[in-house]
Design a protein around this motif. Structure first.
Motif, PDB file in Angstrom:
ATOM      1  N   VAL A  70       0.853  -1.185   0.000  1.00 17.01           N
ATOM      2  CA  VAL A  70       0.000   0.000   0.000  1.00 17.01           C
ATOM      3  C   VAL A  70       0.888   1.234   0.000  1.00 17.01           C
ATOM      4  CG1 VAL A  70      -1.993  -1.082   1.139  1.00 17.01           C
ATOM      5  CG2 VAL A  70      -0.161  -0.070   2.529  1.00 17.01           C
ATOM      6  N   PRO A  71       0.324   2.406  -0.310  1.00 18.53           N
ATOM      7  CA  PRO A  71       1.107   3.636  -0.220  1.00 18.53           C
ATOM      8  C   PRO A  71       1.620   3.836   1.213  1.00 18.53           C
ATOM      9  CG  PRO A  71      -0.950   4.019  -1.401  1.00 18.53           C
ATOM     10  CD  PRO A  71      -1.046   2.652  -0.821  1.00 18.53           C
ATOM     11  N   PRO A  72       2.732   4.550   1.373  1.00 22.42           N
ATOM     12  CA  PRO A  72       3.334   4.733   2.709  1.00 22.42           C
ATOM     13  C   PRO A  72       2.361   5.229   3.769  1.00 22.42           C
ATOM     14  CG  PRO A  72       4.836   5.526   1.010  1.00 22.42           C
ATOM     15  CD  PRO A  72       3.548   5.158   0.310  1.00 22.42           C
ATOM     16  N   GLY A 132      -6.598  -1.472   2.626  1.00 21.50           N
ATOM     17  CA  GLY A 132      -6.081  -1.457   1.272  1.00 21.50           C
ATOM     18  C   GLY A 132      -6.318  -0.136   0.569  1.00 21.50           C
ATOM     19  N   TRP A 133      -5.978  -0.135  -0.720  1.00 15.88           N
ATOM     20  CA  TRP A 133      -6.083   1.083  -1.505  1.00 15.88           C
ATOM     21  C   TRP A 133      -6.508   0.728  -2.922  1.00 15.88           C
ATOM     22  CZ3 TRP A 133      -6.922   5.826  -0.502  1.00 15.88           C
ATOM     23  CH2 TRP A 133      -6.629   6.859  -1.400  1.00 15.88           C
ATOM     24  N   VAL A 134      -7.325   1.589  -3.503  1.00 17.37           N
ATOM     25  CA  VAL A 134      -7.721   1.464  -4.905  1.00 17.37           C
ATOM     26  C   VAL A 134      -7.405   2.780  -5.587  1.00 17.37           C
ATOM     27  CG1 VAL A 134      -9.631   1.141  -6.528  1.00 17.37           C
ATOM     28  CG2 VAL A 134      -9.544  -0.215  -4.429  1.00 17.37           C
ATOM     29  N   ARG A 151     -13.178   3.693  -5.224  1.00 20.07           N
ATOM     30  CA  ARG A 151     -12.932   3.496  -3.783  1.00 20.07           C
ATOM     31  C   ARG A 151     -14.217   3.500  -2.980  1.00 20.07           C
ATOM     32  NH1 ARG A 151      -8.318   6.518  -4.919  1.00 20.07           N
ATOM     33  NH2 ARG A 151      -9.270   8.507  -4.354  1.00 20.07           N
ATOM     34  N   SER A 152     -15.214   4.242  -3.453  1.00 19.78           N
ATOM     35  CA  SER A 152     -16.481   4.302  -2.720  1.00 19.78           C
ATOM     36  C   SER A 152     -17.175   2.948  -2.688  1.00 19.78           C
ATOM     37  CB  SER A 152     -17.411   5.335  -3.360  1.00 19.78           C
ATOM     38  OG  SER A 152     -18.005   4.827  -4.542  1.00 19.78           O
ATOM     39  N   LYS A 158     -11.526  -4.987   4.337  1.00 21.48           N
ATOM     40  CA  LYS A 158     -11.632  -6.370   3.855  1.00 21.48           C
ATOM     41  C   LYS A 158     -10.629  -6.665   2.751  1.00 21.48           C
ATOM     42  CE  LYS A 158     -16.511  -7.035   5.040  1.00 21.48           C
ATOM     43  NZ  LYS A 158     -17.892  -7.319   4.532  1.00 21.48           N
ATOM     44  N   LEU A 159     -10.163  -5.632   2.063  1.00 21.30           N
ATOM     45  CA  LEU A 159      -9.166  -5.821   1.015  1.00 21.30           C
ATOM     46  C   LEU A 159      -7.807  -6.156   1.598  1.00 21.30           C
ATOM     47  CD1 LEU A 159      -8.513  -5.668  -2.027  1.00 21.30           C
ATOM     48  CD2 LEU A 159      -8.130  -3.205  -1.728  1.00 21.30           C
TER      49      LEU A 159
END
Length: 238
Positions: free
Chosen positions: A42-44, A52-54, A94-95, A101-102
């Protein structure tokens, strides 16, 4: 007066061999390829937060339009329009996801416009959601995550006012003559995610806004139904 018809939509899932999710969508003569790539990081700013991140990137091929557009790489930076569009796509996607959960991983959605005839950003969101869904499903099926992180289905459409007509899913010719132009993102619970609009050097009334949003809802409901039928799920199963 309103025109509430979508252009013809064709969807091809798993269009490419290597991405964890991919989708080619045709909305009229606009064609977008979206791919989903999973990275186990993930980003820092999210490290150690168990979330998580999308994110999304957007690009238009040089001959996607009537005249050649120089590649962004030629100037070594992304043009302002592409930057604004990919941020919109990222926010919309992202919404739709429960990032807890990711887990600590990133899904990047790359949206490439192969042919542009209006509505490239909304087509990118629709194709991007399908690619994202399939990537999440793969994580679930592979036992990497325990629960499906998709919270709800989303869809997007453009709506504009051309003279005295309200038109959904505008092609380039309609868009170029629109006095009001909006892009709307909605989930399958009829909740707005994003409304992006302008008077295109004109003004518009509250009743114009109501007409546009009402028409957008009609179109997005139909788009989400098409996506659900393509995925073959009527609801998200956690």
């Amino acid at each position: 007066m309103s025109d509430n018809g979508l252009r013809k939509i064709n969807i091809k899932r798993n269009f490419l061999k290597y991405p964890e999710g991919s989708c080619l969508i045709e909305m009229g003569d606009t064609i977008v390829l979206a791919t989903a790539s999973i990275e186990e990081k993930v980003p820092p700013f999210l490290e150690g937060k168990e979330t998580g991140w999308v994110t999304a990137e957007y690009s238009m091929l040089p001959r996607a339009n009537r005249t050649r557009k120089r590649r962004d790489i030629a100037s070594l930076k992304l043009d302002g329009r592409s930057q604004e569009i990919q941020r919109l796509i990222g926010r919309a996607l992202r919404s739709a996801i429960d990032r807890k959960k990711l887990g600590e991983r990133t899904i990047t959605i790359d949206c490439d416009v192969l042919q542009g005839d209006g509505g490239t950003r909304t087509a990118s969101i629709n194709a991007g959601f399908i690619a994202l869904y399939d990537a999440c499903k793969k994580l679930l099926n592979d036992g990497v995550i325990n629960d499906m992180p998709i919270k709800y289905f989303i869809g997007a459409v453009s709506v504009g006012k051309v003279d005295d007509r309200f038109i959904m899913d505008l092609c380039y010719e309609e868009d170029s003559h629109a006095i009001v132009d909006m892009n709307v993102v909605l989930n399958d619970q009829d909740m707005f995610i994003e409304v992006q609009g302008t008077g295109e050097e004109n003004v518009f009334s509250e009743s114009d806004m109501a007409e546009i949003l009402s028409l957008a809802k009609i179109g997005i409901r139909e788009i989400i139904l098409i996506i659900k039928e393509e995925i073959n799920e009527n609801s998200v199963s956690n």
